[in-house]
Design a protein around this motif. Structure first.
Motif, PDB file in Angstrom:
ATOM      1  N   ARG A   1      16.403  -5.206  40.811  1.00  0.00           N
ATOM      2  CA  ARG A   1      17.814  -5.173  41.194  1.00  0.00           C
ATOM      3  C   ARG A   1      18.704  -5.816  40.125  1.00  0.00           C
ATOM      4  O   ARG A   1      19.869  -5.470  40.008  1.00  0.00           O
ATOM      5  CB  ARG A   1      18.003  -5.919  42.518  1.00  0.00           C
ATOM      6  CG  ARG A   1      17.459  -5.186  43.735  1.00  0.00           C
ATOM      7  CD  ARG A   1      17.584  -6.057  44.968  1.00  0.00           C
ATOM      8  NE  ARG A   1      18.956  -6.548  45.121  1.00  0.00           N
ATOM      9  CZ  ARG A   1      19.302  -7.548  45.948  1.00  0.00           C
ATOM     10  NH1 ARG A   1      18.367  -8.187  46.639  1.00  0.00           N
ATOM     11  NH2 ARG A   1      20.558  -7.909  46.051  1.00  0.00           N
ATOM     12  N   ARG A   2      18.129  -6.754  39.363  1.00  0.00           N
ATOM     13  CA  ARG A   2      18.940  -7.513  38.396  1.00  0.00           C
ATOM     14  C   ARG A   2      18.425  -7.301  36.969  1.00  0.00           C
ATOM     15  O   ARG A   2      18.163  -8.243  36.230  1.00  0.00           O
ATOM     16  CB  ARG A   2      18.921  -9.001  38.761  1.00  0.00           C
ATOM     17  CG  ARG A   2      19.575  -9.269  40.113  1.00  0.00           C
ATOM     18  CD  ARG A   2      19.430 -10.720  40.534  1.00  0.00           C
ATOM     19  NE  ARG A   2      20.170 -10.968  41.762  1.00  0.00           N
ATOM     20  CZ  ARG A   2      19.721 -10.682  42.961  1.00  0.00           C
ATOM     21  NH1 ARG A   2      18.534 -10.115  43.116  1.00  0.00           N
ATOM     22  NH2 ARG A   2      20.463 -10.932  44.033  1.00  0.00           N
ATOM     23  N   LYS A   3      18.292  -6.052  36.587  1.00  0.00           N
ATOM     24  CA  LYS A   3      17.755  -5.721  35.272  1.00  0.00           C
ATOM     25  C   LYS A   3      18.653  -6.231  34.149  1.00  0.00           C
ATOM     26  O   LYS A   3      18.184  -6.784  33.142  1.00  0.00           O
ATOM     27  CB  LYS A   3      17.583  -4.209  35.133  1.00  0.00           C
ATOM     28  CG  LYS A   3      16.478  -3.636  36.016  1.00  0.00           C
ATOM     29  CD  LYS A   3      16.373  -2.138  35.809  1.00  0.00           C
ATOM     30  CE  LYS A   3      15.282  -1.553  36.700  1.00  0.00           C
ATOM     31  NZ  LYS A   3      15.173  -0.078  36.544  1.00  0.00           N
ATOM     32  N   LYS A   4      19.968  -6.053  34.298  1.00  0.00           N
ATOM     33  CA  LYS A   4      20.882  -6.451  33.221  1.00  0.00           C
ATOM     34  C   LYS A   4      20.848  -7.960  33.004  1.00  0.00           C
ATOM     35  O   LYS A   4      20.772  -8.442  31.864  1.00  0.00           O
ATOM     36  CB  LYS A   4      22.296  -5.991  33.533  1.00  0.00           C
ATOM     37  CG  LYS A   4      22.477  -4.484  33.431  1.00  0.00           C
ATOM     38  CD  LYS A   4      23.931  -4.112  33.656  1.00  0.00           C
ATOM     39  CE  LYS A   4      24.133  -2.588  33.527  1.00  0.00           C
ATOM     40  NZ  LYS A   4      25.546  -2.219  33.738  1.00  0.00           N
ATOM     41  N   ALA A   5      20.913  -8.721  34.106  1.00  0.00           N
ATOM     42  CA  ALA A   5      20.894 -10.179  33.991  1.00  0.00           C
ATOM     43  C   ALA A   5      19.568 -10.654  33.395  1.00  0.00           C
ATOM     44  O   ALA A   5      19.529 -11.546  32.525  1.00  0.00           O
ATOM     45  CB  ALA A   5      21.116 -10.817  35.356  1.00  0.00           C
ATOM     46  N   ALA A   6      18.461 -10.041  33.848  1.00  0.00           N
ATOM     47  CA  ALA A   6      17.143 -10.412  33.322  1.00  0.00           C
ATOM     48  C   ALA A   6      17.038 -10.086  31.836  1.00  0.00           C
ATOM     49  O   ALA A   6      16.479 -10.857  31.046  1.00  0.00           O
ATOM     50  CB  ALA A   6      16.050  -9.689  34.100  1.00  0.00           C
ATOM     51  N   LEU A   7      17.621  -8.943  31.443  1.00  0.00           N
ATOM     52  CA  LEU A   7      17.560  -8.536  30.037  1.00  0.00           C
ATOM     53  C   LEU A   7      18.363  -9.471  29.153  1.00  0.00           C
ATOM     54  O   LEU A   7      17.937  -9.813  28.048  1.00  0.00           O
ATOM     55  CB  LEU A   7      18.072  -7.106  29.890  1.00  0.00           C
ATOM     56  CG  LEU A   7      17.974  -6.502  28.483  1.00  0.00           C
ATOM     57  CD1 LEU A   7      16.517  -6.464  28.041  1.00  0.00           C
ATOM     58  CD2 LEU A   7      18.593  -5.106  28.476  1.00  0.00           C
ATOM     59  N   VAL A   8      19.540  -9.916  29.644  1.00  0.00           N
ATOM     60  CA  VAL A   8      20.366 -10.845  28.865  1.00  0.00           C
ATOM     61  C   VAL A   8      19.624 -12.155  28.642  1.00  0.00           C
ATOM     62  O   VAL A   8      19.595 -12.696  27.526  1.00  0.00           O
ATOM     63  CB  VAL A   8      21.710 -11.087  29.583  1.00  0.00           C
ATOM     64  CG1 VAL A   8      22.466 -12.231  28.896  1.00  0.00           C
ATOM     65  CG2 VAL A   8      22.565  -9.831  29.563  1.00  0.00           C
ATOM     66  N   ILE A   9      19.009 -12.684  29.699  1.00  0.00           N
ATOM     67  CA  ILE A   9      18.256 -13.935  29.579  1.00  0.00           C
ATOM     68  C   ILE A   9      17.081 -13.766  28.628  1.00  0.00           C
ATOM     69  O   ILE A   9      16.826 -14.595  27.755  1.00  0.00           O
ATOM     70  CB  ILE A   9      17.759 -14.391  30.969  1.00  0.00           C
ATOM     71  CG1 ILE A   9      18.960 -14.757  31.857  1.00  0.00           C
ATOM     72  CG2 ILE A   9      16.818 -15.581  30.836  1.00  0.00           C
ATOM     73  CD1 ILE A   9      18.591 -15.060  33.297  1.00  0.00           C
ATOM     74  N   ALA A  10      16.356 -12.645  28.781  1.00  0.00           N
ATOM     75  CA  ALA A  10      15.188 -12.400  27.933  1.00  0.00           C
ATOM     76  C   ALA A  10      15.580 -12.238  26.473  1.00  0.00           C
ATOM     77  O   ALA A  10      14.898 -12.744  25.573  1.00  0.00           O
ATOM     78  CB  ALA A  10      14.449 -11.151  28.422  1.00  0.00           C
ATOM     79  N   LEU A  11      16.694 -11.556  26.200  1.00  0.00           N
ATOM     80  CA  LEU A  11      17.136 -11.364  24.822  1.00  0.00           C
ATOM     81  C   LEU A  11      17.549 -12.675  24.164  1.00  0.00           C
ATOM     82  O   LEU A  11      17.301 -12.889  22.977  1.00  0.00           O
ATOM     83  CB  LEU A  11      18.299 -10.360  24.776  1.00  0.00           C
ATOM     84  CG  LEU A  11      17.931  -8.891  24.950  1.00  0.00           C
ATOM     85  CD1 LEU A  11      19.188  -8.029  24.961  1.00  0.00           C
ATOM     86  CD2 LEU A  11      17.003  -8.438  23.830  1.00  0.00           C
ATOM     87  N   GLY A  12      18.199 -13.542  24.947  1.00  0.00           N
ATOM     88  CA  GLY A  12      18.581 -14.849  24.405  1.00  0.00           C
ATOM     89  C   GLY A  12      17.362 -15.640  23.970  1.00  0.00           C
ATOM     90  O   GLY A  12      17.326 -16.216  22.872  1.00  0.00           O
ATOM     91  N   LEU A  13      16.354 -15.658  24.835  1.00  0.00           N
ATOM     92  CA  LEU A  13      15.116 -16.350  24.481  1.00  0.00           C
ATOM     93  C   LEU A  13      14.421 -15.655  23.317  1.00  0.00           C
ATOM     94  O   LEU A  13      13.847 -16.307  22.435  1.00  0.00           O
ATOM     95  CB  LEU A  13      14.173 -16.399  25.695  1.00  0.00           C
ATOM     96  CG  LEU A  13      14.623 -17.283  26.869  1.00  0.00           C
ATOM     97  CD1 LEU A  13      13.681 -17.104  28.049  1.00  0.00           C
ATOM     98  CD2 LEU A  13      14.651 -18.749  26.426  1.00  0.00           C
ATOM     99  N   ALA A  14      14.458 -14.329  23.306  1.00  0.00           N
ATOM    100  CA  ALA A  14      13.785 -13.564  22.254  1.00  0.00           C
ATOM    101  C   ALA A  14      14.353 -13.894  20.882  1.00  0.00           C
ATOM    102  O   ALA A  14      13.600 -14.055  19.900  1.00  0.00           O
ATOM    103  CB  ALA A  14      13.900 -12.072  22.522  1.00  0.00           C
ATOM    104  N   LEU A  15      15.674 -13.997  20.767  1.00  0.00           N
ATOM    105  CA  LEU A  15      16.294 -14.291  19.468  1.00  0.00           C
ATOM    106  C   LEU A  15      15.871 -15.659  18.953  1.00  0.00           C
ATOM    107  O   LEU A  15      15.566 -15.833  17.771  1.00  0.00           O
ATOM    108  CB  LEU A  15      17.819 -14.207  19.583  1.00  0.00           C
ATOM    109  CG  LEU A  15      18.398 -12.803  19.795  1.00  0.00           C
ATOM    110  CD1 LEU A  15      19.898 -12.876  19.999  1.00  0.00           C
ATOM    111  CD2 LEU A  15      18.070 -11.904  18.596  1.00  0.00           C
ATOM    112  N   GLY A  16      15.864 -16.649  19.863  1.00  0.00           N
ATOM    113  CA  GLY A  16      15.443 -17.987  19.466  1.00  0.00           C
ATOM    114  C   GLY A  16      13.993 -18.021  19.019  1.00  0.00           C
ATOM    115  O   GLY A  16      13.638 -18.617  17.995  1.00  0.00           O
ATOM    116  N   ILE A  17      13.122 -17.359  19.788  1.00  0.00           N
ATOM    117  CA  ILE A  17      11.692 -17.343  19.457  1.00  0.00           C
ATOM    118  C   ILE A  17      11.444 -16.563  18.168  1.00  0.00           C
ATOM    119  O   ILE A  17      10.626 -16.957  17.331  1.00  0.00           O
ATOM    120  CB  ILE A  17      10.895 -16.742  20.632  1.00  0.00           C
ATOM    121  CG1 ILE A  17      10.955 -17.698  21.834  1.00  0.00           C
ATOM    122  CG2 ILE A  17       9.450 -16.463  20.247  1.00  0.00           C
ATOM    123  CD1 ILE A  17      10.406 -17.126  23.117  1.00  0.00           C
TER     124      ILE A  17
END
Length: 489
Positions: free
Chosen positions: A12-28
């Protein structure tokens, strides 16, 4: 129930999950890139030190530098006879020990006897300066003997000097070519330590135990290419004819020595019987290098001991600059970006929980305890964190692969250390007390990614998920069923 609910909420919350995941992805991804580039820098520095210092060498011993005497000559003098014939081709070699400094060969065994020394090998590095010219009735017609030579023009009746320790040629109106190259006399009984240890024989063969005083030579690949030498070619050094038996290719970059000959032959050429310019030392344990250095300095006077750490501190150029940036600026930039990614993930998770007041309030009204609600939020955050970790690893690997594929060229130059050592391997004008252009090396940068770096990325992904989940779980645990009722109204 946990898995079903988790799957439904994430869907149901794909966009919010994707934003959080992308933020972590850039840092990692940034952490992986910086770590891999830093590892590449370390490898490049190791290649430089191995090429200049000797494979397996922990330290070198050279003669302590003494102040030059007032009025001493800065370089060798050459005299050509311009009156001997109307057309007279002349050639003169000047062979000098590296930096004019030499140690007694007996010190090799004395150094080897020191506590903590596994092996010690002596080498004699020579600088050979060759001057060619052909005279015609007082005028000189130059004859180039090497592509590395430089044409010099003399004035009428005077000598020609290129200055700064370069050779001087005396004669009437001289045009001539000056070519310098380095010769290393090595102990062929232990070729695993010393100048030749950093090279691999790619054509021909190396020295045998029966060639301790043979007139044979191994030449570096770059020098062989310049002079068009191959196995079986012959050349002369100060009138002595040598036969090429092998071509040596350095493990990295360019060789700092052009020609390798048996130690006894080098001592004869340099008029340095029972002398060496450098003693290469390997310690029994890398942890004892400092203690061995102190022991040699205390027990053998008149010597300078240089360790690989001393040389590493003198490496300059773009490699050193980039390495400093990667280890300082890159490190703190990674920490800052990663901290920001964790904070953003936590705030976004907390904000998402605040928008789900009705949902969590209703669940509590149906009997869900706070710990179960918290577990649900933490579970969602952990999945987001793992997705971000997977994306970050993919991005980081892509960045590391791009750096390796591009292979940017970095230069490294070995400067003079406190002991006055310019590079044990020696190039023309290198070695103790001198600096040489041959000590400048070009290294292709790579960005290797180790399993440790991947494990660090996974750990950061889990940590990011836990931090975001803790923030969101804490926010969810404070909600009451009454909050759900108020949100309905």
């Amino acid at each position: 129930m946990f898995g079903i609910y988790l799957k439904r909420e994430l869907g149901r919350r794909k966009k919010a999950a994707l934003v959080i995941a992308l933020g972590l992805a850039l840092g990692i991804a940034l952490v992986i890139t910086v770590n891999s580039v830093s590892a590449g820098m370390t490898q490049a520095q190791d290649k430089v030190l191995k090429s200049l210092y000797g494979l397996g060498t922990d330290m070198t011993v050279t003669k302590a530098q003494s102040a030059p005497k007032a009025g001493s000559s800065q370089g060798p003098n050459f005299k050509f006879d311009a009156k001997s014939s109307s057309s007279n081709k002349q050639s003169s070699d000047r062979v000098m020990t590296q930096g004019g400094q030499a140690l007694s060969s007996s010190l090799v065994s004395k150094v080897g006897a020191q506590k903590g020394v596994a092996s010690a090998v002596g080498a004699l590095t020579l600088n050979v300066t060759k001057v060619d010219g052909s005279f015609t009735q007082g005028k000189a017609k130059s004859s180039t003997s090497s592509s590395s030579g430089s044409q010099q023009q003399g004035g009428p009746g005077g000598g020609t000097s290129s200055g700064g320790g370069q050779p001087q040629v005396q004669g009437g109106g001289a045009n001539f070519s000056v070519n310098s190259y380095s010769v290393a006399g090595i102990d062929i009984t232990n070729q695993d330590l010393g100048p030749l240890a950093t090279s691999k024989i790619t054509s021909g063969r190396t020295f045998t135990s029966a060639q301790t005083n043979a007139k044979v030579a191994v030449v570096s690949k770059s020098y062989a290419k310049t002079k068009k030498y191959k196995v079986g070619s012959t050349f002369k050094i100060s009138g002595t004819k040598f036969t090429v038996i092998g071509i040596a290719t350095p493990d990295s970059s360019e060789s700092t020595t052009d020609v390798f000959v048996p130690l006894k032959q080098a001592q004869t050429l340099g008029d340095a019987k029972n002398k060496v310019t450098t003693i290469y030392v390997k310690a029994t344990d890398s942890q004892r290098i400092s203690a061995v250095k102190k022991a040699i300095q205390s027990n053998i006077s008149g010597t300078t001991v240089t360790t690989s750490a001393d040389l590493a501190s003198t490496v300059s150029g773009s490699l050193s600059t980039a390495s400093n940036l990667a280890t300082s600026v890159g490190k703190w930039l990674s920490i800052a970006v990663l901290a920001a990614a964790f904070l953003v993930a936590a705030l976004l998770t907390s904000s998402a929980v605040s928008r789900r007041v009705r949902e969590f309030g209703t669940l509590k009204a149906l009997g869900w305890p706070s710990r179960k609600v918290t577990r649900q939020v933490v579970g969602e955050s952990m999945v987001n964190g793992l997705i971000g970790g997977g994306l970050g690893i993919a991005l980081g690997l892509a960045a590391a692969y791009a750096v390796t594929a591009i292979s940017p060229k970095l230069t490294a130059q070995l400067g003079s250390s406190g002991g006055g050592m310019g590079g044990p391997g020696g190039g023309p004008g290198g070695g103790p007390g001198q600096q040489s252009a041959s000590s400048t090396m070009e290294i292709a940068l790579s960005a290797p990614v180790s399993l440790t770096t991947i494990a660090l990325a996974v750990g950061l992904a889990v940590t990011g998920g836990l931090i975001a989940g803790a923030m969101g779980g804490w926010r969810a645990s404070r909600m009451r069923p009454a909050d759900a009722l108020r949100s309905v109204s």
